[in-house]
Design an enzyme around this catalytic site. Structure first.
Site, PDB file in Angstrom:
ATOM      1  N   LEU A  77       0.798  -1.225   0.000  1.00 29.75           N
ATOM      2  CA  LEU A  77       0.000   0.000   0.000  1.00 29.75           C
ATOM      3  C   LEU A  77       0.835   1.281   0.000  1.00 29.75           C
ATOM      4  CD1 LEU A  77      -2.812  -1.189   2.434  1.00 29.75           C
ATOM      5  CD2 LEU A  77      -2.761  -1.280  -0.063  1.00 29.75           C
ATOM      6  N   CYS A  78       2.130   1.155  -0.226  1.00 30.89           N
ATOM      7  CA  CYS A  78       3.001   2.333  -0.295  1.00 30.89           C
ATOM      8  C   CYS A  78       2.898   2.995  -1.662  1.00 30.89           C
ATOM      9  CB  CYS A  78       4.453   1.940  -0.043  1.00 30.89           C
ATOM     10  SG  CYS A  78       4.822   1.647   1.674  1.00 30.89           S
ATOM     11  N   HIS A  79       2.995   4.316  -1.653  1.00 28.81           N
ATOM     12  CA  HIS A  79       3.008   5.075  -2.899  1.00 28.81           C
ATOM     13  C   HIS A  79       4.402   5.034  -3.513  1.00 28.81           C
ATOM     14  CE1 HIS A  79      -0.389   6.811  -0.690  1.00 28.81           C
ATOM     15  NE2 HIS A  79      -0.899   7.076  -1.881  1.00 28.81           N
ATOM     16  N   MET A 115       8.566   4.443   5.443  1.00 28.17           N
ATOM     17  CA  MET A 115       8.700   3.066   4.966  1.00 28.17           C
ATOM     18  C   MET A 115       9.963   2.889   4.124  1.00 28.17           C
ATOM     19  SD  MET A 115       6.437   1.500   6.524  1.00 28.17           S
ATOM     20  CE  MET A 115       6.956  -0.055   5.830  1.00 28.17           C
ATOM     21  N   GLU A 116      10.305   3.901   3.344  1.00 29.24           N
ATOM     22  CA  GLU A 116      11.515   3.819   2.532  1.00 29.24           C
ATOM     23  C   GLU A 116      12.753   3.714   3.406  1.00 29.24           C
ATOM     24  OE1 GLU A 116       8.278   4.885  -0.028  1.00 29.24           O
ATOM     25  OE2 GLU A 116       8.840   5.632   1.945  1.00 29.24           O
ATOM     26  N   ASP A 130      22.867 -12.267   4.414  1.00 30.96           N
ATOM     27  CA  ASP A 130      22.998 -13.112   3.231  1.00 30.96           C
ATOM     28  C   ASP A 130      24.457 -13.364   2.867  1.00 30.96           C
ATOM     29  OD1 ASP A 130      22.081 -14.536   0.865  1.00 30.96           O
ATOM     30  OD2 ASP A 130      22.753 -12.776  -0.260  1.00 30.96           O
TER      31      ASP A 130
END
Length: 162
Positions: A77-79, A115-116, A130
């Site tokens: 739901l992020c733009h 969020m970014e 990793d």
């Protein structure tokens, strides 16, 4: 905890992307952090650039930057945003056998960049895992959190020290 409603849930309870078209443009920044805890030997291998796969910290930094730009593809739901600033700082902490990651994202836009920043910090941490999992499988990624945010209608935020 605030009494605000969840903005990504409509009146029927369905998830949806929030319409930000009526919001005014403002300068927005967000900073997030993550820690990657490991054995001293693993940390020294990274710091001394003795890893067979190459420069772990440089690879993690680039991965964090790339991830910030792809956040809307990862979080449903992020733009999609036109980020104007992404900085991923990665510093070894020899006293605690860990690596501290801080991601800063910024733009002049209609929605925030929290969020970014969180995706950048998380992805940098996951990249370290990793690259080092063949050497140590029990590496711990911890304390992924938002540190600060500025701009927008909701104003500024600063996390309390842990």
């Amino acid at each position: 905890m605030s009494n605000q409603t969840l903005t990504h849930i409509n009146q029927r309870g369905d998830a949806h992307m929030v319409d930000v078209s009526a919001k005014s443009l403002s300068q927005r920044e967000a900073k997030a952090e993550a820690y990657v805890e490991m054995q001293k030997e693993t940390l020294m291998m990274i710091i001394e650039d003795r890893h067979k796969k190459g420069d772990v910290l440089a690879t993690a930094r680039i991965a964090g930057i790339m991830a910030a730009k792809k956040t809307a593809e990862i979080i449903p739901l992020c733009h999609p945003l036109l980020l104007t600033k992404i900085d991923v700082s990665i510093e070894p902490d020899l006293d605690h056998n860990r690596i501290h990651i801080v991601a800063l994202c910024g733009l002049n836009g209609q929605t925030g960049v929290e969020m970014e920043a969180l995706v950048a910090a998380s992805t940098a941490a996951l990249t370290i895992y990793d690259m080092c999992k063949a050497v140590q499988k029990d590496i711990i990624i911890s304390q992924v959190r938002l540190l600060t945010k500025s701009g927008g209608k909701s104003g500024d935020f600063k996390a309390e020290r842990l």
